[in-house]
Enzyme design. Sequence first.
Site, mmCIF file in Angstrom:
data_model
loop_
_atom_site.group_PDB
_atom_site.id
_atom_site.type_symbol
_atom_site.label_atom_id
_atom_site.label_comp_id
_atom_site.label_asym_id
_atom_site.label_seq_id
_atom_site.Cartn_x
_atom_site.Cartn_y
_atom_site.Cartn_z
ATOM 1 N N HIS A 131 -11.347 0.823 0.101
ATOM 2 C CA HIS A 131 -9.909 0.541 -0.062
ATOM 3 C C HIS A 131 -9.305 -0.010 1.220
ATOM 4 C CE1 HIS A 131 -9.011 3.959 2.420
ATOM 5 N NE2 HIS A 131 -7.769 4.093 2.024
ATOM 6 N N SER A 147 -6.717 -9.409 5.842
ATOM 7 C CA SER A 147 -7.098 -8.655 4.654
ATOM 8 C C SER A 147 -7.892 -9.580 3.737
ATOM 9 C CB SER A 147 -5.857 -8.145 3.922
ATOM 10 O OG SER A 147 -5.102 -7.274 4.744
ATOM 11 N N HIS A 167 -6.480 3.718 -5.643
ATOM 12 C CA HIS A 167 -7.710 4.089 -4.945
ATOM 13 C C HIS A 167 -7.730 5.569 -4.576
ATOM 14 C CE1 HIS A 167 -5.185 2.312 -1.471
ATOM 15 N NE2 HIS A 167 -5.130 3.624 -1.330
ATOM 16 N N HIS A 175 0.867 -1.180 0.000
ATOM 17 C CA HIS A 175 0.000 0.000 0.000
ATOM 18 C C HIS A 175 0.900 1.225 0.000
ATOM 19 C CE1 HIS A 175 -2.987 2.729 2.409
ATOM 20 N NE2 HIS A 175 -2.943 3.054 1.124
ATOM 21 N N GLY A 177 -7.069 -5.047 6.039
ATOM 22 C CA GLY A 177 -7.715 -4.788 7.320
ATOM 23 C C GLY A 177 -6.944 -3.718 8.070
#
Length: 490
Positions: A408, A391, A347, A254, A385
């Site tokens: 997201h 997740s 996102h 991420h 998560g």
Amino acid sequence: MPVIERLDAVRSLVDCGHGVVATLFADARVEIDRASLDDIAGFAETTATAARLVEAGTLDPGSGLGRIVLTPDFHRGAAMPVGTVAETRGFVIPRAAGSDIGCGMSLAVLDIEADEIAALGRPLEAALRHAFFEGGRNIRLDAATREAVLVEGLAGLSASARETGLFDRLGAAGLARAAARCHGGGRIAGARVGDVLSEWLRPGGRDGVTRDGFLGTVGGGNHFVEIQRVETIVDRRAAWDWGVRPGRAAVMVHSGSLGLGKAVALAHLDRALALWPAGERRPANGILPLALTAEGGGPGGDYLADMAAAANFAIVNRLAMSLMVAETLSRLVGRAIGWHLVHDLPHNLVWGQGHRALHRKGACPALYDAADPVFPDGHPVIVPGSMGTASWLLRGLGSAESLESAPHGAGRVLSRNAGRAAPEDPRPIRVVGKIDLERSRRDVAAEAARTLSEEAPRVYKDIGPVVDTVADAGIAARVARLAPLLTVKG
């Protein structure tokens, strides 16, 4: 305070005022911050701003807000809440994406069992710290390749005749396969490289090649690189097609465009201020639209072009970090670890089509196209998560009702300051940061631990109700659940 009307178990209408009604996807168990509802009401004032600018001749007639969708991870954010999807006509809103342009998620599966990684212990932590924070990455780029990355995304890497170090692991064929599994083919179209991003293009060294110290950077805040275990398979067909196998290790990343996105955001905010009509009162919500012509040009089109370049950098940045994990593991176990990209998707981006634009802030595409040669059962959707909790990997169902958008992540329930005061252990799993907390001076380690507390699991919503909402609303379907093993935090 906006008025909420519940339609069914997972849908509500939010009357934001100014004639704007948003659709909120959240079942009764999903926590909704009331202050975020006030923020979306403030965002709706953009309708009045657009009307004033049409009168002033700055925007074309018919310009205004379209539909608004709020995803289950809806929570406070600058300009408009995170988890907001908004359509506009005749303009774009640079502050919607903010400075973290192109922020997104990637997921890759490794050809190694998760249990083998779990047994590596401190040598793995030291090796990852070296790779991410101590100059251990090996990325060699010249000016031409840098420009190609900004314009072409992943394809720009294979355009180079020079060795690039880390990316040579894949070769041209491997890069092409990875690009095919990314949103948009590994490229946000329409990018250009103007003055805003020219600083990153400057080569160094005698032969014009530099070992880049920027690509392969996690960033701060809620960004992370996490090694995970594929714990549960729900959709066997999709999992098999995507190369996801139970017990295997996976790498979830991420991150975004780092300083490049910030440069774009600041430059176009300055332009929006300069273009604001003289004598016209600025909007209280601070949102300054940039005009978008019917052909997709104008100041809004200029923003979209610079934004796309920053987003292309972000795609390559996530790929770099995923490969860095695979390379680190390969060296530790003494064999080449296979790497297979499942998907990469942004996102935090604005999608332009003619004079229309779709703004996703903290919301990812959840697409479905049966004719898609790579993802005929729906595009992968990656929903993390929190640090230390599971997740989910989903597949998009192309819901028009949700503007083909999914959450997201789980979404925050506590601010960063509140997280720092949390009594919970901020390291429920192994965490690799810039420093080794066990070997650092006590006060330095304590401050680093407090910073980690900003991302502790208790500051986030429970991922279960969020994913349940998405599935029950027909936005995306469950494919696999992933459990965390180790997280790299900037």
